[in-house]
Scaffold this motif. Structure first.
Motif, PDB file in Angstrom:
ATOM      1  N   LYS A   1       9.771 -33.191  -5.844  1.00 43.11           N
ATOM      2  CA  LYS A   1       8.724 -33.541  -4.868  1.00 43.11           C
ATOM      3  C   LYS A   1       9.272 -34.075  -3.537  1.00 43.11           C
ATOM      4  O   LYS A   1       8.835 -33.609  -2.478  1.00 43.11           O
ATOM      5  N   PRO A   2      10.236 -34.998  -3.539  1.00 45.81           N
ATOM      6  CA  PRO A   2      10.695 -35.487  -2.229  1.00 45.81           C
ATOM      7  C   PRO A   2      11.301 -34.387  -1.359  1.00 45.81           C
ATOM      8  O   PRO A   2      11.129 -34.382  -0.140  1.00 45.81           O
TER       9      PRO A   2
ATOM     10  N   ALA B   1       9.739 -33.145   2.219  1.00 47.50           N
ATOM     11  CA  ALA B   1      10.603 -33.105   3.410  1.00 47.50           C
ATOM     12  C   ALA B   1      10.508 -31.744   4.081  1.00 47.50           C
ATOM     13  O   ALA B   1      10.452 -31.646   5.311  1.00 47.50           O
ATOM     14  N   ASN B   2      10.485 -30.680   3.279  1.00 47.50           N
ATOM     15  CA  ASN B   2      10.412 -29.338   3.861  1.00 47.50           C
ATOM     16  C   ASN B   2       9.046 -29.067   4.479  1.00 47.50           C
ATOM     17  O   ASN B   2       8.953 -28.485   5.560  1.00 47.50           O
TER      18      ASN B   2
ATOM     19  N   ILE C   1       1.959 -23.947   3.329  1.00 47.89           N
ATOM     20  CA  ILE C   1       1.502 -24.126   1.940  1.00 47.89           C
ATOM     21  C   ILE C   1       2.506 -25.055   1.276  1.00 47.89           C
ATOM     22  O   ILE C   1       3.723 -24.824   1.343  1.00 47.89           O
ATOM     23  N   GLY C   2       2.004 -26.123   0.675  1.00 46.92           N
ATOM     24  CA  GLY C   2       2.865 -27.126   0.046  1.00 46.92           C
ATOM     25  C   GLY C   2       2.981 -26.846  -1.445  1.00 46.92           C
ATOM     26  O   GLY C   2       1.970 -26.788  -2.150  1.00 46.92           O
ATOM     27  N   THR C   3       4.208 -26.692  -1.906  1.00 49.61           N
ATOM     28  CA  THR C   3       4.485 -26.425  -3.318  1.00 49.61           C
ATOM     29  C   THR C   3       5.683 -27.259  -3.735  1.00 49.61           C
ATOM     30  O   THR C   3       6.691 -27.277  -3.021  1.00 49.61           O
ATOM     31  N   GLY C   4       5.572 -27.915  -4.870  1.00 47.26           N
ATOM     32  CA  GLY C   4       6.728 -28.660  -5.370  1.00 47.26           C
ATOM     33  C   GLY C   4       6.334 -30.049  -5.812  1.00 47.26           C
ATOM     34  O   GLY C   4       6.007 -30.907  -4.995  1.00 47.26           O
TER      35      GLY C   4
ATOM     36  N   LYS D   1       7.708 -17.137   1.426  1.00 45.28           N
ATOM     37  CA  LYS D   1       8.056 -18.233   0.505  1.00 45.28           C
ATOM     38  C   LYS D   1       9.502 -18.610   0.773  1.00 45.28           C
ATOM     39  O   LYS D   1      10.411 -17.778   0.688  1.00 45.28           O
ATOM     40  N   LEU D   2       9.697 -19.878   1.119  1.00 43.65           N
ATOM     41  CA  LEU D   2      11.021 -20.357   1.513  1.00 43.65           C
ATOM     42  C   LEU D   2      11.658 -21.189   0.405  1.00 43.65           C
ATOM     43  O   LEU D   2      10.954 -21.857  -0.362  1.00 43.65           O
ATOM     44  N   PRO D   3      12.971 -21.206   0.388  1.00 42.95           N
ATOM     45  CA  PRO D   3      13.673 -22.133  -0.490  1.00 42.95           C
ATOM     46  C   PRO D   3      13.736 -23.482   0.206  1.00 42.95           C
ATOM     47  O   PRO D   3      13.449 -23.572   1.405  1.00 42.95           O
ATOM     48  N   PRO D   4      14.139 -24.518  -0.518  1.00 41.56           N
ATOM     49  CA  PRO D   4      14.344 -25.792   0.177  1.00 41.56           C
ATOM     50  C   PRO D   4      15.569 -25.721   1.076  1.00 41.56           C
ATOM     51  O   PRO D   4      16.562 -25.089   0.725  1.00 41.56           O
ATOM     52  N   TYR D   5      15.472 -26.364   2.248  1.00 39.11           N
ATOM     53  CA  TYR D   5      16.650 -26.586   3.094  1.00 39.11           C
ATOM     54  C   TYR D   5      16.946 -28.080   3.036  1.00 39.11           C
ATOM     55  O   TYR D   5      16.057 -28.901   2.767  1.00 39.11           O
TER      56      TYR D   5
END
Ligand code: RRO
Length: 314
Positions: A228-229, A233-234, A249-252, A167-171
């Motif tokens: 969401k944007p 993007a990530n 996996i898309g989350t957000g 699980k990654l944070p946003p960059y």
């Protein structure tokens, strides 16, 4: 022709791509059973630590008009509680959809210890290593330290052979997408999950001239429409940079069928719902699935594969 939401992930075909985001509706067996009996196709457990944790003082989650802010601080029942739950369920429902199990140790050693225990257990689902908890005072997020990210994955894959995702944070910068992707591509990960909450936002109640959550003087992770944007993007950045064997996996910010469609267009395979699941409860999955099918049918798509990843550029 009716649209099918069937999604193949790791050689298993799920009825649809939807599940909860870790942390929401998954802290105990009651909530996990509710997810398991809902229209979500599978579930992920609350990120666990070796021992049970109470987490940060309350109030620590606050719903706001455009999303949520939280600083839960990793409250959880402890590693053994969730591992027992997923293994018991496997025995009860040997043909059930594979479950996801999340760990978030407070140190490299704690993560390695928990992953060794998963490796040695009967668990045959998917394990997620959460490298992006933004809310433990004094503990920066592992995934923002690229040396540490490489080092921990190196150590994990010396012994871990079961399916593992992170699980990654946003960059927020192309240089960071490139560096993170080049590190992740060195390992046999089965997926990356983009994104965890956007760390350390601040929401203010103007009437009270006050913050809305108690920990960290009101700073907390943002979820929902706000993000969401950044999530899209990530998802897109990693879909276009990672080896095709590493799924996304898309989350957000998934609140509607349209949001889900956008994540799929960016290349996500599975989709997680957090803030909106917290707001609506498990019936959110019935609604979002219906809305996604309606969009697909209007556009003439009968399967997700017909448009996954096919975002157009100008
Ligand atoms: O428990 C939390 O405070 C928490 C975690 Br572990 C996480 O990964 N993401 C988040 O928004 N909150």
């Amino acid at each position: 022709m009716p649209a099918s939401l069937a999604t193949t992930f790791l050689n298993h075909t799920y009825e649809n791509p939807f599940m909860n985001a870790s942390g929401v509706h998954c802290k105990d067996t009651k909530e996990l059973n509710e997810l398991d009996n809902s229209k979500s196709s599978t579930f992920i457990t609350k990120s666990s630590t070796s021992l049970k944790r109470e987490g940060n003082p309350e109030p620590r989650y606050f719903s706001v008009p455009l999303g949520s802010i939280n600083s839960m601080g990793l409250p959880n029942e402890g590693f053994n509680y969730y591992l027992k739950y997923v293994i018991d369920r496997q025995q009860r429902m040997p043909k059930g959809n594979p479950a996801f199990f999340s760990v978030a140790g407070m140190s490299v050693d704690e993560n390695l210890k928990m992953l060794k225990a998963v490796q040695d257990s009967d668990f045959n689902g998917v394990t997620e290593l959460n490298l992006s908890c933004p809310n433990v005072p004094g503990k920066p997020q592992v995934a923002y330290d690229f040396d540490l990210l490489g080092e921990i994955l190196q150590k994990v894959f010396e012994f871990f052979t079961k399916p593992l995702g992170v699980k990654l944070p946003p960059y927020f910068d192309f240089a960071h997408f490139d560096t993170a992707a080049s590190i992740l591509n060195r390992f046999p990960l089965v997926y990356v999950n983009c994104i965890n909450s956007i760390g350390n936002g601040l929401y203010i109640d103007i009437e009270k001239e006050s913050v809305v959550i108690k920990p960290k003087n009101g700073f907390g992770g943002l979820g929902g429409e706000y993000i969401k944007p950044t999530a899209l993007a990530n998802v897109r950045a990693f879909y276009t940079r990672l080896n095709p064997s590493i799924k996304i996996i898309g989350t957000g910010g998934i609140r509607t069928g349209g949001d889900a469609f956008e994540h799929l267009l960016c290349g996500a395979t599975m989709l997680q719902v957090g803030t909106e699941l917290y707001k609506e409860g498990v019936s959110v999955f019935d609604r979002i699935e219906r809305e996604l099918k309606e969009i697909m049918e209007k556009k003439g798509y009968t399967s997700i594969e017909q448009f996954r990843g096919k975002l157009r550029t100008l």
